[in-house]
Write a protein that holds these residues in place. Structure first.
Motif, mmCIF file in Angstrom:
data_model
loop_
_atom_site.group_PDB
_atom_site.id
_atom_site.type_symbol
_atom_site.label_atom_id
_atom_site.label_comp_id
_atom_site.label_asym_id
_atom_site.label_seq_id
_atom_site.Cartn_x
_atom_site.Cartn_y
_atom_site.Cartn_z
ATOM 1 N N HIS A 287 51.352 25.451 30.985
ATOM 2 C CA HIS A 287 51.577 25.132 32.404
ATOM 3 C C HIS A 287 52.077 26.398 33.103
ATOM 4 C CE1 HIS A 287 51.118 21.134 30.879
ATOM 5 N NE2 HIS A 287 52.287 21.123 30.282
ATOM 6 N N GLY A 288 51.494 26.744 34.218
ATOM 7 C CA GLY A 288 51.935 27.915 34.953
ATOM 8 C C GLY A 288 51.308 29.219 34.508
ATOM 9 N N SER A 289 50.376 29.140 33.548
ATOM 10 C CA SER A 289 49.794 30.384 33.005
ATOM 11 C C SER A 289 48.797 31.002 33.987
ATOM 12 C CB SER A 289 49.082 30.075 31.692
ATOM 13 O OG SER A 289 48.134 29.044 31.888
ATOM 14 N N PHE B 201 42.780 23.236 46.882
ATOM 15 C CA PHE B 201 42.985 23.514 45.463
ATOM 16 C C PHE B 201 43.053 25.017 45.231
ATOM 17 C CE2 PHE B 201 42.093 19.243 43.798
ATOM 18 C CZ PHE B 201 41.528 18.662 44.932
ATOM 19 N N LYS B 202 43.990 25.430 44.366
ATOM 20 C CA LYS B 202 44.057 26.849 44.007
ATOM 21 C C LYS B 202 43.745 26.992 42.527
ATOM 22 C CE LYS B 202 47.995 29.390 44.198
ATOM 23 N NZ LYS B 202 49.106 30.035 44.956
ATOM 24 N N VAL B 203 42.904 27.981 42.215
ATOM 25 C CA VAL B 203 42.498 28.201 40.824
ATOM 26 C C VAL B 203 42.859 29.616 40.401
ATOM 27 C CG1 VAL B 203 40.141 28.764 41.562
ATOM 28 C CG2 VAL B 203 40.540 28.133 39.213
ATOM 29 N N ALA C 276 44.938 35.839 41.581
ATOM 30 C CA ALA C 276 44.728 36.789 40.480
ATOM 31 C C ALA C 276 46.040 37.333 39.920
ATOM 32 C CB ALA C 276 43.861 37.937 40.946
ATOM 33 N N ASN C 277 47.154 37.013 40.534
ATOM 34 C CA ASN C 277 48.476 37.424 40.027
ATOM 35 C C ASN C 277 48.545 38.898 39.650
ATOM 36 O OD1 ASN C 277 48.342 34.282 39.299
ATOM 37 N ND2 ASN C 277 50.446 34.924 39.736
ATOM 38 N N GLN C 278 48.072 39.772 40.561
ATOM 39 C CA GLN C 278 48.290 41.228 40.475
ATOM 40 C C GLN C 278 47.459 41.899 39.369
ATOM 41 O OE1 GLN C 278 52.527 41.486 39.757
ATOM 42 N NE2 GLN C 278 52.887 39.691 41.031
ATOM 43 N N ILE D 116 42.086 35.261 48.504
ATOM 44 C CA ILE D 116 42.400 35.780 47.171
ATOM 45 C C ILE D 116 43.885 36.155 47.221
ATOM 46 C CG2 ILE D 116 41.528 38.038 47.853
ATOM 47 C CD1 ILE D 116 41.888 36.591 44.252
ATOM 48 N N GLU D 117 44.624 35.574 46.312
ATOM 49 C CA GLU D 117 46.079 35.757 46.267
ATOM 50 C C GLU D 117 46.449 36.834 45.253
ATOM 51 O OE1 GLU D 117 48.207 32.081 46.165
ATOM 52 O OE2 GLU D 117 49.845 32.971 44.997
ATOM 53 N N GLU D 118 47.364 37.691 45.659
ATOM 54 C CA GLU D 118 47.863 38.774 44.794
ATOM 55 C C GLU D 118 46.724 39.474 44.066
ATOM 56 O OE1 GLU D 118 51.278 37.058 42.448
ATOM 57 O OE2 GLU D 118 52.267 38.604 43.606
ATOM 58 N N CYS E 3 51.509 24.501 52.439
ATOM 59 C CA CYS E 3 52.562 24.896 51.503
ATOM 60 C C CYS E 3 52.103 24.548 50.086
ATOM 61 C CB CYS E 3 53.854 24.158 51.840
ATOM 62 S SG CYS E 3 55.261 24.684 50.832
ATOM 63 N N GLU E 4 52.312 25.454 49.151
ATOM 64 C CA GLU E 4 51.891 25.203 47.774
ATOM 65 C C GLU E 4 52.699 24.053 47.173
ATOM 66 O OE1 GLU E 4 52.250 28.532 45.109
ATOM 67 O OE2 GLU E 4 50.983 27.556 43.617
ATOM 68 N N TYR E 5 52.038 23.282 46.324
ATOM 69 C CA TYR E 5 52.719 22.238 45.544
ATOM 70 C C TYR E 5 52.256 22.348 44.103
ATOM 71 C CZ TYR E 5 53.946 17.790 43.479
ATOM 72 O OH TYR E 5 54.453 16.827 42.639
HETATM 73 C C1 LFC Z 1 53.713 32.467 36.536
HETATM 74 C C2 LFC Z 1 53.600 31.510 37.697
HETATM 75 O O1 LFC Z 1 53.238 30.237 37.213
HETATM 76 C C3 LFC Z 1 52.535 31.948 38.716
HETATM 77 O O2 LFC Z 1 51.264 31.838 38.109
HETATM 78 C C4 LFC Z 1 52.549 31.055 39.936
HETATM 79 O O3 LFC Z 1 53.774 31.232 40.638
HETATM 80 C C5 LFC Z 1 51.372 31.346 40.845
HETATM 81 O O4 LFC Z 1 51.324 32.699 41.185
HETATM 82 C C6 LFC Z 1 51.334 30.482 42.082
HETATM 83 O O5 LFC Z 1 50.995 30.999 43.151
HETATM 84 O O6 LFC Z 1 51.647 29.273 41.917
#
Ligand code: LFC
Ligand code: MG
Length: 444
Positions: free
Chosen positions: A23-25, A219-221, A251-253, A275-277, A385-387
Protein backbone atom coordinates in the motif's frame (compact mmCIF):
# COMPACT_ATOMS: atom_id res chain seq x y z
CA UNK A 1 -10.79 32.65 24.52
CA UNK A 2 -7.68 30.47 24.66
CA UNK A 3 -6.10 29.71 28.02
CA UNK A 4 -3.41 27.71 29.76
CA UNK A 5 0.35 27.38 29.79
CA UNK A 6 1.92 24.55 27.82
CA UNK A 7 3.29 22.26 30.54
CA UNK A 8 4.25 19.22 28.51
CA UNK A 9 5.13 18.04 25.01
CA UNK A 10 5.54 14.36 24.17
CA UNK A 11 6.36 12.77 20.83
CA UNK A 12 6.05 9.15 19.66
CA UNK A 13 7.28 7.16 16.66
CA UNK A 14 4.15 5.46 15.29
CA UNK A 15 4.47 3.19 12.26
CA UNK A 16 2.01 1.09 10.24
CA UNK A 17 3.48 -1.81 8.21
CA UNK A 18 1.78 -0.82 4.94
CA UNK A 19 4.78 -2.05 2.96
CA UNK A 20 3.64 -5.64 3.67
CA UNK A 21 0.69 -5.05 1.33
CA UNK A 22 2.51 -2.67 -1.00
CA UNK A 23 0.00 0.00 0.00
CA UNK A 24 1.43 3.39 -0.91
CA UNK A 25 4.15 1.98 -3.16
CA UNK A 26 5.43 4.03 -6.08
CA UNK A 27 8.37 4.22 -8.49
CA UNK A 28 10.68 5.67 -5.85
CA UNK A 29 9.19 4.47 -2.56
CA UNK A 30 8.73 0.77 -3.07
CA UNK A 31 8.26 -0.23 0.58
CA UNK A 32 6.60 2.62 2.49
CA UNK A 33 5.57 2.00 6.08
CA UNK A 34 3.15 4.87 6.58
CA UNK A 35 4.28 6.50 9.82
CA UNK A 36 4.01 9.59 11.94
CA UNK A 37 5.97 11.52 14.48
CA UNK A 38 2.99 12.00 16.79
CA UNK A 39 3.06 15.00 19.14
CA UNK A 40 0.85 15.61 22.20
CA UNK A 41 0.92 18.94 24.04
CA UNK A 42 -0.70 19.50 27.44
CA UNK A 43 -1.52 22.70 29.33
CA UNK A 44 -2.37 23.60 32.92
CA UNK A 45 -5.85 24.80 31.87
CA UNK A 46 -8.70 23.28 33.90
CA UNK A 47 -10.35 21.89 30.76
CA UNK A 48 -7.35 19.53 30.42
CA UNK A 49 -7.76 19.69 26.64
CA UNK A 50 -4.70 18.33 24.81
CA UNK A 51 -3.36 19.30 21.38
CA UNK A 52 -2.45 16.50 18.98
CA UNK A 53 -0.17 16.99 16.01
CA UNK A 54 1.72 14.87 13.53
CA UNK A 55 3.96 14.87 10.53
CA UNK A 56 4.08 12.08 7.96
CA UNK A 57 7.04 9.78 7.25
CA UNK A 58 7.58 6.42 5.54
CA UNK A 59 9.00 4.43 8.48
CA UNK A 60 12.79 4.72 8.68
CA UNK A 61 13.80 8.20 9.77
CA UNK A 62 10.75 8.79 11.94
CA UNK A 63 13.08 8.42 14.91
CA UNK A 64 15.13 11.32 13.54
CA UNK A 65 12.02 13.52 13.27
CA UNK A 66 11.18 12.54 16.86
CA UNK A 67 14.62 13.81 17.89
CA UNK A 68 14.04 17.06 16.00
CA UNK A 69 10.70 17.56 17.77
CA UNK A 70 12.46 17.09 21.11
CA UNK A 71 15.09 19.63 20.01
CA UNK A 72 12.30 22.18 19.41
CA UNK A 73 10.39 21.49 22.62
CA UNK A 74 12.32 24.05 24.69
CA UNK A 75 10.69 26.72 22.50
CA UNK A 76 7.20 25.41 23.26
CA UNK A 77 6.99 24.16 26.87
CA UNK A 78 6.35 26.98 29.33
CA UNK A 79 4.66 29.23 26.74
CA UNK A 80 1.14 30.60 27.30
CA UNK A 81 -1.20 29.54 24.50
CA UNK A 82 -2.74 33.02 24.59
CA UNK A 83 0.66 34.59 23.83
CA UNK A 84 1.32 32.12 21.03
CA UNK A 85 -1.92 32.77 19.16
CA UNK A 86 -1.72 36.52 19.78
CA UNK A 87 1.74 36.61 18.19
CA UNK A 88 1.62 33.48 16.02
CA UNK A 89 3.96 34.89 13.37
CA UNK A 90 6.61 35.51 16.03
CA UNK A 91 6.14 32.00 17.42
CA UNK A 92 6.45 30.51 13.93
CA UNK A 93 9.66 32.44 13.41
CA UNK A 94 11.09 31.35 16.78
CA UNK A 95 10.55 27.73 15.80
CA UNK A 96 12.04 28.19 12.33
CA UNK A 97 14.84 30.65 13.09
CA UNK A 98 16.55 29.26 16.18
CA UNK A 99 20.16 30.42 15.60
CA UNK A 100 21.57 26.90 15.79
CA UNK A 101 18.70 24.67 14.67
CA UNK A 102 18.11 26.61 11.45
CA UNK A 103 21.50 25.35 10.29
CA UNK A 104 19.95 21.91 9.73
CA UNK A 105 17.19 23.56 7.68
CA UNK A 106 16.34 26.30 7.26
CA UNK A 107 12.65 25.54 6.88
CA UNK A 108 13.27 22.27 5.10
CA UNK A 109 13.96 18.63 5.83
CA UNK A 110 13.66 16.96 9.20
CA UNK A 111 13.59 20.13 11.26
CA UNK A 112 10.71 21.52 9.17
CA UNK A 113 8.77 18.25 9.41
CA UNK A 114 9.23 18.52 13.19
CA UNK A 115 8.04 22.13 13.15
CA UNK A 116 4.95 20.99 11.25
CA UNK A 117 4.15 18.32 13.84
CA UNK A 118 4.52 20.74 16.75
CA UNK A 119 2.52 23.55 15.15
CA UNK A 120 -0.20 21.12 14.00
CA UNK A 121 -0.65 20.23 17.69
CA UNK A 122 -0.88 23.92 18.65
CA UNK A 123 -3.55 24.59 15.96
CA UNK A 124 -5.48 21.49 17.12
CA UNK A 125 -5.40 22.79 20.72
CA UNK A 126 -6.47 26.29 19.69
CA UNK A 127 -9.40 25.03 17.58
CA UNK A 128 -10.50 22.68 20.38
CA UNK A 129 -10.44 25.46 22.98
CA UNK A 130 -12.54 27.59 20.61
CA UNK A 131 -14.80 24.53 20.14
CA UNK A 132 -14.57 24.76 16.34
CA UNK A 133 -13.28 22.41 13.66
CA UNK A 134 -10.11 24.04 12.35
CA UNK A 135 -11.65 24.93 8.97
CA UNK A 136 -14.35 26.92 10.75
CA UNK A 137 -11.84 28.60 13.11
CA UNK A 138 -9.99 29.83 10.01
CA UNK A 139 -13.15 30.85 8.10
CA UNK A 140 -14.38 32.96 11.03
CA UNK A 141 -11.02 34.61 11.76
CA UNK A 142 -10.71 38.17 10.46
CA UNK A 143 -8.32 38.81 7.57
CA UNK A 144 -6.08 40.63 10.06
CA UNK A 145 -5.99 37.64 12.42
CA UNK A 146 -5.18 35.26 9.54
CA UNK A 147 -2.41 37.48 8.21
CA UNK A 148 -0.95 37.78 11.71
CA UNK A 149 -0.25 34.02 11.62
CA UNK A 150 1.85 34.20 8.44
CA UNK A 151 5.60 34.77 8.19
CA UNK A 152 5.98 36.78 4.95
CA UNK A 153 9.77 36.66 5.08
CA UNK A 154 11.20 35.80 1.61
CA UNK A 155 7.86 36.06 -0.24
CA UNK A 156 7.07 39.80 -0.12
CA UNK A 157 8.36 40.16 -3.67
CA UNK A 158 5.21 38.34 -4.81
CA UNK A 159 2.86 38.63 -1.83
CA UNK A 160 2.90 41.49 0.63
CA UNK A 161 0.90 41.57 3.83
CA UNK A 162 -1.35 44.23 2.27
CA UNK A 163 -1.98 42.05 -0.83
CA UNK A 164 -2.78 39.08 1.44
CA UNK A 165 -5.22 41.21 3.40
CA UNK A 166 -6.94 42.32 0.20
CA UNK A 167 -7.34 38.71 -1.01
CA UNK A 168 -8.84 37.70 2.33
CA UNK A 169 -11.12 40.73 2.50
CA UNK A 170 -12.41 39.88 -0.99
CA UNK A 171 -12.79 36.29 0.18
CA UNK A 172 -15.30 37.37 2.81
CA UNK A 173 -17.79 38.24 0.07
CA UNK A 174 -20.49 35.55 -0.32
CA UNK A 175 -18.55 33.23 1.99
CA UNK A 176 -21.80 32.09 3.69
CA UNK A 177 -23.05 30.67 0.37
CA UNK A 178 -19.76 28.82 -0.13
CA UNK A 179 -19.83 27.46 3.41
CA UNK A 180 -23.37 26.25 2.78
CA UNK A 181 -22.20 24.56 -0.42
CA UNK A 182 -19.41 22.77 1.47
CA UNK A 183 -21.75 21.58 4.21
CA UNK A 184 -24.21 20.31 1.59
CA UNK A 185 -21.92 18.88 -1.09
CA UNK A 186 -18.46 18.61 0.45
CA UNK A 187 -15.10 19.18 -1.26
CA UNK A 188 -14.48 17.19 -4.47
CA UNK A 189 -11.94 14.39 -4.13
CA UNK A 190 -10.01 11.90 -6.24
CA UNK A 191 -8.72 8.48 -5.25
CA UNK A 192 -5.22 7.04 -5.39
CA UNK A 193 -6.16 3.86 -3.54
CA UNK A 194 -6.65 1.69 -6.65
CA UNK A 195 -3.34 1.86 -8.43
CA UNK A 196 -0.28 1.77 -6.20
CA UNK A 197 2.71 0.59 -8.20
CA UNK A 198 3.07 -2.69 -6.28
CA UNK A 199 -0.54 -3.75 -6.85
CA UNK A 200 -1.24 -6.54 -9.32
CA UNK A 201 -3.47 -5.95 -12.34
CA UNK A 202 -6.20 -7.98 -10.63
CA UNK A 203 -6.00 -5.82 -7.51
CA UNK A 204 -6.10 -2.68 -9.65
CA UNK A 205 -9.15 -3.89 -11.58
CA UNK A 206 -11.03 -5.00 -8.44
CA UNK A 207 -10.32 -1.77 -6.54
CA UNK A 208 -11.15 0.36 -9.55
CA UNK A 209 -14.47 -1.45 -10.08
CA UNK A 210 -15.31 -0.96 -6.38
CA UNK A 211 -14.37 2.73 -6.56
CA UNK A 212 -16.56 3.29 -9.63
CA UNK A 213 -19.49 1.69 -7.77
CA UNK A 214 -18.82 4.06 -4.83
CA UNK A 215 -19.13 7.03 -7.21
CA UNK A 216 -15.47 7.94 -7.76
CA UNK A 217 -14.85 9.72 -11.05
CA UNK A 218 -11.21 10.80 -10.67
CA UNK A 219 -8.36 8.31 -10.40
CA UNK A 220 -4.60 8.60 -9.95
CA UNK A 221 -2.26 5.86 -11.11
CA UNK A 222 1.39 5.34 -10.25
CA UNK A 223 3.88 5.32 -13.16
CA UNK A 224 7.60 5.63 -13.74
CA UNK A 225 9.27 2.28 -13.18
CA UNK A 226 8.70 0.50 -16.50
CA UNK A 227 7.14 2.08 -19.60
CA UNK A 228 5.48 -1.09 -20.88
CA UNK A 229 3.97 -1.72 -17.42
CA UNK A 230 2.73 1.86 -17.37
CA UNK A 231 1.12 1.53 -20.79
CA UNK A 232 -0.57 -1.72 -19.73
CA UNK A 233 -1.83 -0.38 -16.41
CA UNK A 234 -2.93 2.99 -17.79
CA UNK A 235 -4.86 1.18 -20.54
CA UNK A 236 -6.45 -1.10 -17.93
CA UNK A 237 -7.65 1.78 -15.81
CA UNK A 238 -8.65 4.06 -18.68
CA UNK A 239 -10.70 1.22 -20.25
CA UNK A 240 -12.44 0.69 -16.89
CA UNK A 241 -13.20 4.32 -16.04
CA UNK A 242 -14.07 5.42 -19.57
CA UNK A 243 -13.29 8.76 -21.17
CA UNK A 244 -15.67 10.89 -19.14
CA UNK A 245 -13.74 10.31 -15.94
CA UNK A 246 -10.41 11.89 -15.00
CA UNK A 247 -7.09 10.07 -14.94
CA UNK A 248 -3.96 11.52 -13.32
CA UNK A 249 -0.41 10.09 -13.35
CA UNK A 250 2.15 10.23 -10.53
CA UNK A 251 5.86 9.45 -11.15
CA UNK A 252 7.18 10.41 -7.68
CA UNK A 253 10.34 12.18 -8.93
CA UNK A 254 11.56 9.18 -10.99
CA UNK A 255 12.68 10.84 -14.23
CA UNK A 256 15.17 13.34 -15.59
CA UNK A 257 13.61 16.26 -17.42
CA UNK A 258 13.90 14.99 -21.01
CA UNK A 259 13.05 11.45 -19.91
CA UNK A 260 9.89 12.78 -18.28
CA UNK A 261 8.81 14.52 -21.47
CA UNK A 262 9.38 11.51 -23.71
CA UNK A 263 7.86 9.05 -21.21
CA UNK A 264 4.69 11.08 -20.66
CA UNK A 265 4.30 11.57 -24.43
CA UNK A 266 4.09 7.76 -24.65
CA UNK A 267 1.22 7.88 -22.11
CA UNK A 268 -0.55 10.91 -23.64
CA UNK A 269 -2.90 8.54 -25.49
CA UNK A 270 -4.59 7.89 -22.12
CA UNK A 271 -5.40 11.60 -21.81
CA UNK A 272 -4.04 12.24 -18.32
CA UNK A 273 -5.05 15.53 -16.69
CA UNK A 274 -1.64 15.89 -15.03
CA UNK A 275 1.73 14.26 -14.47
CA UNK A 276 2.64 14.54 -10.81
CA UNK A 277 6.23 14.92 -9.60
CA UNK A 278 7.78 14.16 -13.01
CA UNK A 279 11.29 15.01 -11.77
CA UNK A 280 13.18 16.22 -8.68
CA UNK A 281 10.98 18.34 -6.39
CA UNK A 282 13.91 20.79 -6.24
CA UNK A 283 14.09 21.32 -10.02
CA UNK A 284 11.83 24.30 -10.54
CA UNK A 285 13.18 25.17 -14.00
CA UNK A 286 12.97 21.49 -14.96
CA UNK A 287 9.29 21.44 -14.08
CA UNK A 288 8.90 24.55 -16.25
CA UNK A 289 10.55 22.82 -19.21
CA UNK A 290 8.29 19.80 -18.76
CA UNK A 291 5.20 22.02 -18.41
CA UNK A 292 5.98 23.83 -21.66
CA UNK A 293 6.68 20.58 -23.54
CA UNK A 294 3.44 18.90 -22.40
CA UNK A 295 1.14 21.93 -22.67
CA UNK A 296 0.30 21.27 -26.37
CA UNK A 297 -0.89 17.80 -25.29
CA UNK A 298 -3.19 19.30 -22.66
CA UNK A 299 -1.26 17.62 -19.84
CA UNK A 300 -0.51 19.74 -16.79
CA UNK A 301 2.27 19.37 -14.21
CA UNK A 302 1.35 18.86 -10.55
CA UNK A 303 3.78 18.98 -7.65
CA UNK A 304 4.13 19.96 -4.01
CA UNK A 305 4.07 16.96 -1.69
CA UNK A 306 7.82 17.24 -1.19
CA UNK A 307 8.15 20.97 -1.81
CA UNK A 308 10.14 22.25 1.16
CA UNK A 309 8.51 25.58 1.87
CA UNK A 310 6.73 28.75 0.71
CA UNK A 311 9.92 30.04 -0.97
CA UNK A 312 10.07 27.06 -3.31
CA UNK A 313 6.35 27.36 -4.07
CA UNK A 314 6.87 31.05 -4.80
CA UNK A 315 9.43 30.19 -7.46
CA UNK A 316 7.32 27.38 -8.95
CA UNK A 317 4.55 29.95 -9.37
CA UNK A 318 6.83 32.69 -10.71
CA UNK A 319 8.32 30.26 -13.25
CA UNK A 320 4.85 28.98 -14.24
CA UNK A 321 6.42 25.58 -13.59
CA UNK A 322 3.25 23.91 -12.30
CA UNK A 323 -0.40 23.95 -13.30
CA UNK A 324 -1.68 22.21 -10.13
CA UNK A 325 -0.24 23.14 -6.74
CA UNK A 326 -0.24 20.29 -4.21
CA UNK A 327 0.06 21.60 -0.65
CA UNK A 328 0.73 19.12 2.11
CA UNK A 329 -0.49 19.66 5.70
CA UNK A 330 2.63 18.07 7.23
CA UNK A 331 5.44 19.00 4.82
CA UNK A 332 5.05 22.77 5.12
CA UNK A 333 5.25 24.70 8.40
CA UNK A 334 1.70 23.78 9.40
CA UNK A 335 -1.34 25.99 8.86
CA UNK A 336 0.81 29.12 9.10
CA UNK A 337 2.91 28.38 6.02
CA UNK A 338 0.07 26.69 4.15
CA UNK A 339 -1.92 29.95 4.46
CA UNK A 340 0.84 31.84 2.64
CA UNK A 341 0.93 29.24 -0.15
CA UNK A 342 -2.86 29.25 -0.60
CA UNK A 343 -2.71 33.04 -0.92
CA UNK A 344 0.15 32.94 -3.44
CA UNK A 345 -1.72 30.31 -5.49
CA UNK A 346 -4.74 32.61 -5.55
CA UNK A 347 -2.56 35.50 -6.66
CA UNK A 348 -1.19 33.43 -9.56
CA UNK A 349 -4.61 31.89 -10.28
CA UNK A 350 -3.25 28.35 -9.93
CA UNK A 351 -5.63 25.65 -8.59
CA UNK A 352 -4.65 24.00 -5.30
CA UNK A 353 -5.16 20.22 -5.34
CA UNK A 354 -3.76 19.04 -2.00
CA UNK A 355 -1.62 15.96 -1.48
CA UNK A 356 -3.15 13.57 1.05
CA UNK A 357 -3.12 9.92 2.10
CA UNK A 358 -0.33 8.66 4.32
CA UNK A 359 -1.13 8.76 8.03
CA UNK A 360 -3.64 11.50 8.76
CA UNK A 361 -2.88 13.67 5.74
CA UNK A 362 -6.52 13.38 4.62
CA UNK A 363 -7.79 14.19 8.13
CA UNK A 364 -5.67 17.34 8.27
CA UNK A 365 -5.65 18.79 4.75
CA UNK A 366 -9.44 18.64 4.35
CA UNK A 367 -9.63 21.55 6.80
CA UNK A 368 -7.19 23.62 4.74
CA UNK A 369 -8.80 23.07 1.36
CA UNK A 370 -12.34 23.67 2.66
CA UNK A 371 -11.07 26.97 4.11
CA UNK A 372 -9.36 27.71 0.80
CA UNK A 373 -12.61 27.35 -1.14
CA UNK A 374 -14.73 29.34 1.33
CA UNK A 375 -12.28 32.17 2.08
CA UNK A 376 -9.51 32.35 -0.56
CA UNK A 377 -10.01 30.75 -3.98
CA UNK A 378 -13.82 30.83 -4.05
CA UNK A 379 -13.64 28.32 -6.88
CA UNK A 380 -13.87 24.55 -7.37
CA UNK A 381 -12.83 24.73 -11.01
CA UNK A 382 -10.00 22.26 -11.77
CA UNK A 383 -9.72 21.64 -8.04
CA UNK A 384 -9.85 18.36 -6.14
CA UNK A 385 -8.32 16.96 -2.97
CA UNK A 386 -6.53 13.61 -2.91
CA UNK A 387 -8.08 10.78 -0.90
CA UNK A 388 -6.44 7.50 0.03
CA UNK A 389 -8.38 4.77 1.77
CA UNK A 390 -5.82 3.66 4.36
CA UNK A 391 -5.52 3.95 8.18
CA UNK A 392 -8.53 6.18 8.89
CA UNK A 393 -9.70 3.67 11.47
CA UNK A 394 -6.87 4.78 13.76
CA UNK A 395 -8.24 8.30 14.14
CA UNK A 396 -10.83 9.46 16.69
CA UNK A 397 -12.46 11.71 14.06
CA UNK A 398 -11.70 10.11 10.67
CA UNK A 399 -12.64 11.79 7.40
CA UNK A 400 -16.17 11.44 6.07
CA UNK A 401 -16.35 10.85 2.32
CA UNK A 402 -19.74 11.09 0.61
CA UNK A 403 -20.20 10.90 -3.17
CA UNK A 404 -16.44 11.21 -3.68
CA UNK A 405 -16.28 14.39 -1.62
CA UNK A 406 -14.85 15.36 1.79
CA UNK A 407 -17.70 16.36 4.10
CA UNK A 408 -16.61 19.22 6.42
CA UNK A 409 -15.53 17.93 9.85
CA UNK A 410 -17.89 18.84 12.71
CA UNK A 411 -15.74 17.94 15.72
CA UNK A 412 -13.59 20.66 17.32
CA UNK A 413 -9.90 20.58 16.40
CA UNK A 414 -7.68 19.58 13.49
CA UNK A 415 -8.86 15.91 13.32
CA UNK A 416 -5.30 14.92 14.33
CA UNK A 417 -6.07 12.79 17.39
CA UNK A 418 -5.33 9.08 17.04
CA UNK A 419 -6.97 6.35 19.13
CA UNK A 420 -4.81 5.55 22.16
CA UNK A 421 -4.94 1.82 21.47
CA UNK A 422 -3.61 2.40 17.95
CA UNK A 423 -0.69 4.49 19.21
CA UNK A 424 0.10 1.80 21.78
CA UNK A 425 -0.16 -1.06 19.29
CA UNK A 426 1.83 0.60 16.48
CA UNK A 427 4.43 2.50 18.47
CA UNK A 428 7.87 1.62 17.06
CA UNK A 429 9.50 -0.65 18.02
CA UNK A 430 7.78 -1.37 21.40
CA UNK A 431 4.21 -1.82 20.09
CA UNK A 432 2.81 -5.36 19.94
CA UNK A 433 2.48 -5.21 16.15
CA UNK A 434 6.17 -4.44 15.74
CA UNK A 435 7.29 -6.89 18.39
CA UNK A 436 5.43 -9.59 16.45
CA UNK A 437 6.88 -8.51 13.08
CA UNK A 438 10.38 -8.28 14.48
CA UNK A 439 10.08 -11.65 16.25
CA UNK A 440 8.85 -13.27 13.03
CA UNK A 441 11.68 -11.48 11.25
CA UNK A 442 9.16 -10.56 8.55
CA UNK A 443 11.10 -8.59 5.95
CA UNK A 444 10.11 -5.04 6.73
C1 LFC B 1 5.06 7.02 -0.74
C2 LFC B 1 3.69 7.65 -0.84
O1 LFC B 1 2.71 6.64 -0.75
C3 LFC B 1 3.48 8.39 -2.17
O2 LFC B 1 3.45 7.44 -3.21
C4 LFC B 1 2.16 9.13 -2.18
O3 LFC B 1 2.19 10.18 -1.21
C5 LFC B 1 1.85 9.69 -3.55
O4 LFC B 1 2.90 10.48 -4.02
C6 LFC B 1 0.54 10.44 -3.62
O5 LFC B 1 0.49 11.47 -4.29
O6 LFC B 1 -0.42 9.93 -2.98
MG1 MG C 1 2.23 12.03 -5.28
Amino acid sequence: MVKGKITGLSVKDVRFPTSLGQHGSDAMHTDPDYSAAYVVIETDAEDAIKGYGLTFTLGKGTEIVVCAVKALSHLVVGRNLEDIVANFRDFYRQLTSDGQLRWIGPEKGVVHLATAAVLNAVWDLWAKQEQKPLWKLLVYMTPEQLVSCIDFRYITDVLTEAQALEILQNGKQRQEAREEHMVKHGYPAYTTSCAWLGYSDNQLQKLCADALKEGWTRFKVKVGADLQDDIRRCKLIRDMIGHDNELMLDANQRWDVNEAISWVKELAVFKPLWIEEPTSPDDILGHGTISKALAPLGIGVATGEQCHNRVMFKQFLQARALQYLQIDSCRLGSVNENLSVLLMAKKFNIPVCPHAGGVGLCELVQHLIIFDYISVSGSLEKRMCEYVDHLHEHFKHPVTIRNAAYMPPKDPGYSTEMKEESVLLYQFPSGDIWQQIISENTEI
